[in-house]
Design an enzyme around this catalytic site. Structure first.
Site, mmCIF file in Angstrom:
data_model
loop_
_atom_site.group_PDB
_atom_site.id
_atom_site.type_symbol
_atom_site.label_atom_id
_atom_site.label_comp_id
_atom_site.label_asym_id
_atom_site.label_seq_id
_atom_site.Cartn_x
_atom_site.Cartn_y
_atom_site.Cartn_z
ATOM 1 N N GLY A 47 29.330 35.400 35.576
ATOM 2 C CA GLY A 47 29.408 34.461 36.693
ATOM 3 C C GLY A 47 28.389 33.368 36.486
ATOM 4 N N ASP A 160 35.775 33.828 49.591
ATOM 5 C CA ASP A 160 36.071 33.385 48.222
ATOM 6 C C ASP A 160 37.230 34.206 47.660
ATOM 7 O OD1 ASP A 160 35.835 31.810 45.993
ATOM 8 O OD2 ASP A 160 34.147 32.908 45.126
HETATM 9 N N1 LIG Z 1 33.559 46.185 38.889
HETATM 10 C C1 LIG Z 1 33.985 45.440 37.874
HETATM 11 N N2 LIG Z 1 34.793 45.950 36.937
HETATM 12 C C2 LIG Z 1 35.221 45.186 35.906
HETATM 13 N N3 LIG Z 1 34.918 43.890 35.748
HETATM 14 C C3 LIG Z 1 34.127 43.323 36.663
HETATM 15 C C4 LIG Z 1 33.620 44.056 37.780
HETATM 16 N N4 LIG Z 1 32.868 43.234 38.536
HETATM 17 C C5 LIG Z 1 32.907 42.043 37.938
HETATM 18 N N5 LIG Z 1 33.666 42.076 36.819
HETATM 19 C C6 LIG Z 1 33.952 40.962 35.914
HETATM 20 O O1 LIG Z 1 32.853 40.080 35.923
HETATM 21 C C7 LIG Z 1 33.243 38.812 36.438
HETATM 22 C C8 LIG Z 1 32.105 38.199 37.220
HETATM 23 O O2 LIG Z 1 31.831 39.018 38.337
HETATM 24 P P1 LIG Z 1 31.521 38.397 39.771
HETATM 25 O O3 LIG Z 1 32.663 37.535 40.214
HETATM 26 O O4 LIG Z 1 31.115 39.483 40.683
HETATM 27 O O5 LIG Z 1 30.291 37.480 39.365
HETATM 28 P P2 LIG Z 1 29.822 36.179 40.075
HETATM 29 O O6 LIG Z 1 28.523 35.779 39.506
HETATM 30 O O7 LIG Z 1 29.878 36.371 41.552
HETATM 31 O O8 LIG Z 1 30.945 35.182 39.596
HETATM 32 P P3 LIG Z 1 31.215 33.731 40.179
HETATM 33 O O9 LIG Z 1 30.030 32.919 39.800
HETATM 34 O O10 LIG Z 1 32.510 33.293 39.521
HETATM 35 O O11 LIG Z 1 31.368 33.885 41.659
HETATM 36 C C9 LIG Z 1 34.480 39.092 37.241
HETATM 37 O O12 LIG Z 1 35.310 37.984 37.384
HETATM 38 C C10 LIG Z 1 35.144 40.203 36.456
HETATM 39 O O13 LIG Z 1 35.894 39.683 35.383
#
Ligand SMILES: Nc1ncnc2c1ncn2[C@@H]1O[C@H](COP(=O)(O)OP(=O)(O)OP(=O)(O)O)[C@@H](O)[C@H]1O
EC number: 2.7.11.1
Length: 842
Positions: A47, A160
């Site tokens: 992310g 979101d």
């Molecule tokens: N529990 C999980 N199992 C498998 N893959 C995961 C899991 N959690 C997150 N991911 C992978 O990691 C990616 C990033 O996770 P997440 O969206 O929680 O991060 P983020 O920092 O909030 O992202 P963004 O900046 O896009 O909001 C997800 O899109 C997914 O592909």
């Protein structure tokens, strides 16, 4: 340089299990690729500030996902969001929401351990497979709705919701993730913070108004369902301004292949006015959700009300003695320690996580037929007595520690079951990290060569201090649009005016006393950051507020850009990514790392796998090229800027039409591809214009309501000029056409089905192959239309249209001049007349 690629097993940790499990030894010996009780493997997601890695719990042997965030890299808004995310993930518990097990804070790093979803993002599946059948969409959508319903019942808004934040677990079960933008919302409270991803953002958010987060979630769900069943975005656009204009036009065009019920459902969620938009209860009750019996069964199961506090119920239950014993043996924790952590739901304790992971393992064992009931957390009673409240006689047959061990403690070698470490011993460079401290392993931005190719195209959600609008984009506001202006000046019910200054929605001090001293950001004052910092989804400051918007509209530029059609987007998408498994994003974080993806996510349209025939939205209106459309649109806009000087517009259209005769402005060389005015079905519906009304005069409508003419964004949309009355059928891109002798129309009094049967049997007798398509006509209710498409370029459309509700049949010769086609149409009309003495011509 990347470390050498080699397979890496847990044994590489090189520390005996029992020593590792000792808290003291954990402090003293820190192997290279673990944190807490987890062995950590490759990165599986990225992310803005987080890296997500697969890991395995050493005692439960369960695969988990660990999201690691370098807290020191966060500004205060993101810090607030992170703490809110932590708070929310601790209290939510739903089968379609990724379950969190543990929160770890080590130095500057924060780790969120959660259930691992093996099948990736729903978005990736859509990119890979294109749109899905409605049955599949129904399953995924209803599971998502069930999760959202649960959240709303807990007073939580997600903010979101998007295909990228929906993961697929085992058996394609939906799991909602990413609570980074979630918040609490009570009663009639409105929120102010701009959150989410532009293509999924509700109009009230696009306008920068205060909003009801629950209704904003519903809008996003409408977009989600649209994407599921069409494979494209409902409001495709290449900038937020265009998106805004498109959203605020109130026009949702739904391809003909989408069922009537589904189209209706989508429209109910994509209602501009949040006061009139569906609530989650309405969503759960819509008839589309219950169309099929087998799915209905699922629905009932899925949508069963989840206890508002499932935790309370658990607390009435007892701790599972087998797990307790097992933990005492393998974790060296005392009974009291276990009870304290589990009953107190101490997410920051490895004991709680271990218990939960084991309990879930046992639950899985039940599903596999061990007969075990779901073991739950203990009650306080045992603590008061100083003893564990553990049943001497365990609840229903409990699997033994031995069974548990067999179930969970498989060999550390790579294997294929859930407890395997196959993902941990992949050959990605991370699995073979050089010895270094764990902060480096987890938190610091790494080059993509280290993370792996999968993230080259990873998308992000934008955060408050990031921005989406480049100064360029900010300058590209559209010309004064009557609809938009009206909308903003007189916001409909439920669109409260933008407050003077926005405030944070979450009391900082409740997170951490030190946070109370942070000055709050005035989100409205944030400056745009350069284009190369754009992100796929946006945070608080990404869109101008209502006030900004009006200001921009006042200073609007005379340089409006045109809409790309979905077809164009789809084409360029396919050209770029050619059906490969690709996700696109603009990567990088504010700290400077990462790669810039050339295409922002909202710009893309995964309109990938529909066969060409299906991509045609209007059965008889050939498309103009993108250039021609742009030219026509420019003419239109210029006319608007010269005080609706339509005479100039007419003249220019006439010139264009002359060229048309020589096939210079057509795609196919067909005279039918001459420019025509496209007035959408929505327009007609709003103005109660019947397609056969002789009084229908597109020119005067064009003149009177020029600013309300909506330029189509889908294939086969044509805009232009025509001075003759409308004749024919209303199609999703209703096109006015001249009474060209290449279009024949007849109105039959026979039932719809009979007309179709007659046409089909005539074609069969004549041995003329045809393809049959079911389409929708919006007239004014949604009506079924059948299209028979002949390879020779003859298109036959049949629909029962008001006001007489008779079967209108239209024949169009769309891409050849052959007299045989005309003869064929005459012949078919003749047959219809023979069987229907009451026919009439149009
Ligand atoms: N529990 C999980 N199992 C498998 N893959 C995961 C899991 N959690 C997150 N991911 C992978 O990691 C990616 C990033 O996770 P997440 O969206 O929680 O991060 P983020 O920092 O909030 O992202 P963004 O900046 O896009 O909001 C997800 O899109 C997914 O592909």
């Amino acid at each position: 340089m990347a470390a050498p690629r080699r397979r890496m097993g847990l044994e590489k940790v090189g520390v005996p299990l029992l020593i590792i499990l000792s808290p003291l030894s954990a402090l003293l010996v820190r192997p290279v690729n673990w944190i807490g009780l987890y062995d950590v493997g490759r990165a599986i997601g990225k992310g803005n500030f987080a890296t997500v890695r697969i890991a395995r719990h050493r005692i439960a042997k369960t695969k988990v996902a660990i999201k690691s965030i370098d807290v020191s890299a966060l500004d205060r808004e993101n810090l607030v969001k992170l703490e809110r995310e932590v708070k929310i993930v601790k209290i939510i518990d739903h089968p379609h929401i990724v379950k969190s097990y543990e929160i770890m804070r080590v130095d500057n790093m924060l780790y969120i351990v959660s259930e691992y979803c093996s099948s990736g993002e729903l978005y990736e599946t859509l990119i890979e497979k294109g749109r899905v059948a409605e049955d599949v969409a129904r399953k995924w959508f209803s599971e998502t709705a069930s999760a959202v319903s649960y959240l709303h019942s807990q007073g939580i808004v997600h903010r979101d919701l998007k295909a990228e934040n929906i993961l697929l677990g085992k058996n394609s079960k939906i799991k909602l993730i990413d609570f980074g933008f979630s918040n609490f919302q009570t009663g009639d409270q409105l929120l102010n913070t701009w959150c989410g991803s532009p293509p999924y953002a509700a109009p009230e958010l696009l306008l920068g108004n205060s909003y009801d987060g629950m209704k904003a979630d519903i809008w996003s769900m409408g977009v989600l369902l649209y994407i599921l069943v069409t494979g494209g975005f409902p409001f495709p656009s290449d900038s937020v301004n265009k998106l805004k204009r498109s959203v605020l036009s109130g026009v949702v065009k739904i391809p003909y292949w989408v069922s009537v019920e589904c189209a209706d459902f989508i429209r109910k969620m994509l209602v501009l006015n949040p006061g009139k938009r569906y609530s989650i209860q309405n969503v759960l009750q819509h008839r589309w959700m219950y169309i099929r019996n087998d799915t209905t069964k699922n629905q009932v199961q899925l949508l069963d009300p989840i206890p508002s506090s499932s935790i309370d119920i658990r607390q009435q239950c007892k701790l599972n003695p087998t797990i307790m014993m097992f933990m005492q043996q393998h974790g060296k924790w005392s009974e009291e320690q276990i009870i304290d952590a589990v009953v107190g739901r101490d997410f920051e304790s490895p004991i709680f996580a271990t218990y939960e992971l084991l309990a879930d393992k046992v639950k899985k064992g039940t599903l596999e037929g061990t007969g075990e009931e779901y073991p739950r957390r203990g009650s306080r009673g045992s603590i008061l007595s100083g003893k564990a409240n553990v049943d001497e006689q365990p609840l229903t047959p409990t699997i033994s520690a031995h069974q548990l061990a067999q179930l969970n403690l498989s060999s550390p070698d790579c294997d294929s079951d859930d407890s395997s470490n196959s993902d941990l011993c992949d050959d990605s460079p991370l699995s073979s990290m050089e010895p270094q401290n764990h902060e480096k392993q987890f938190g610091l931005p790494r080059g993509l060569d280290v993370i792996g190719n999968r993230f080259e195209n990873r998308r992000h959600t934008l955060c408050a201090s990031e921005q989406l609008l480049s100064p360029n984009m900010m300058g590209q506001f559209p010309p004064p649009n009557l609809l938009l202006n009206n909308f903003m000046m007189n916001p409909p019910l439920g669109f409260p005016p933008m407050p003077e200054g926005q405030t944070a929605e979450f009391p900082l001090s409740s997170l951490h006393p030190a946070l109370a001293t942070f000055p709050m950001a005035d989100y409205t004052k944030m400056l745009p950051v350069p284009k190369n910092e754009r992100r796929a989804s946006a945070g608080e400051t990404l869109l101008p507020t209502n006030i900004d918007l009006q200001q921009h509209l006042a200073n609007l530029s005379a340089n409006p850009a045109s809409f790309p059609t979905v077809e164009e987007e789809g084409r360029s998408y396919l050209a770029k990514y050619g059906g490969k498994r690709n996700t696109v994003h603009s990567l990088g974080n504010q700290m400077g790392g990462g790669i810039q993806n050339p295409i922002p996510r909202y710009q893309r349209s995964p309109y990938s796998k529909a066969p060409p025939a299906e991509r045609r939205s209007s059965w008889a209106s050939p498309s103009l090229s993108a250039q021609q459309t742009n030219h026509l649109e420019t003419l239109f806009k210029r006319a608007l800027q010269t005080n609706n000087d339509m005479s100039r517009l007419h003249k220019e259209f006439k010139n264009l039409s002359h060229g048309c005769a020589q096939s210079q402005i057509t795609n196919e060389g067909s005279s039918l591809a001459c420019p025509q005015i496209s007035i959408t079905d929505e327009y007609n519906r709003q103005h109660n214009i019947a397609p056969s009304a002789s009084s229908f005069d597109p020119v005067s409508i064009f003149q009177k309501n020029a600013q309300e003419v909506v330029f189509g964004q889908r294939p086969a949309t044509a805009i232009g000029f025509s001075s003759t009355s409308f004749s024919g059928m209303s199609t999703p891109e209703q096109t006015t056409r001249s009474m060209d002798d290449r279009v024949r129309s007849i109105v039959c009094t026979l039932p719809f089905a009979e007309v179709i049967e007659e046409l089909k049997s005539s074609l069969n007798i004549l041995k003329i192959p045809f393809s049959e398509f079911h389409e929708m006509v919006y007239e004014p209710q949604v009506t079924e239309m059948r299209r028979l498409s002949l390879p020779s370029g003859v298109e036959i459309g049949v629909a029962v249209l008001p006001p007489e509700h008779k079967a209108h049949v239209e024949f169009a010769i769309i891409n050849n001049d052959s007299p045989t086609s005309e003869m064929l149409c005459d012949q078919l009309i003749c047959r219809l007349r023979m069987i229907d003495p009451n026919w009439s011509s149009e």
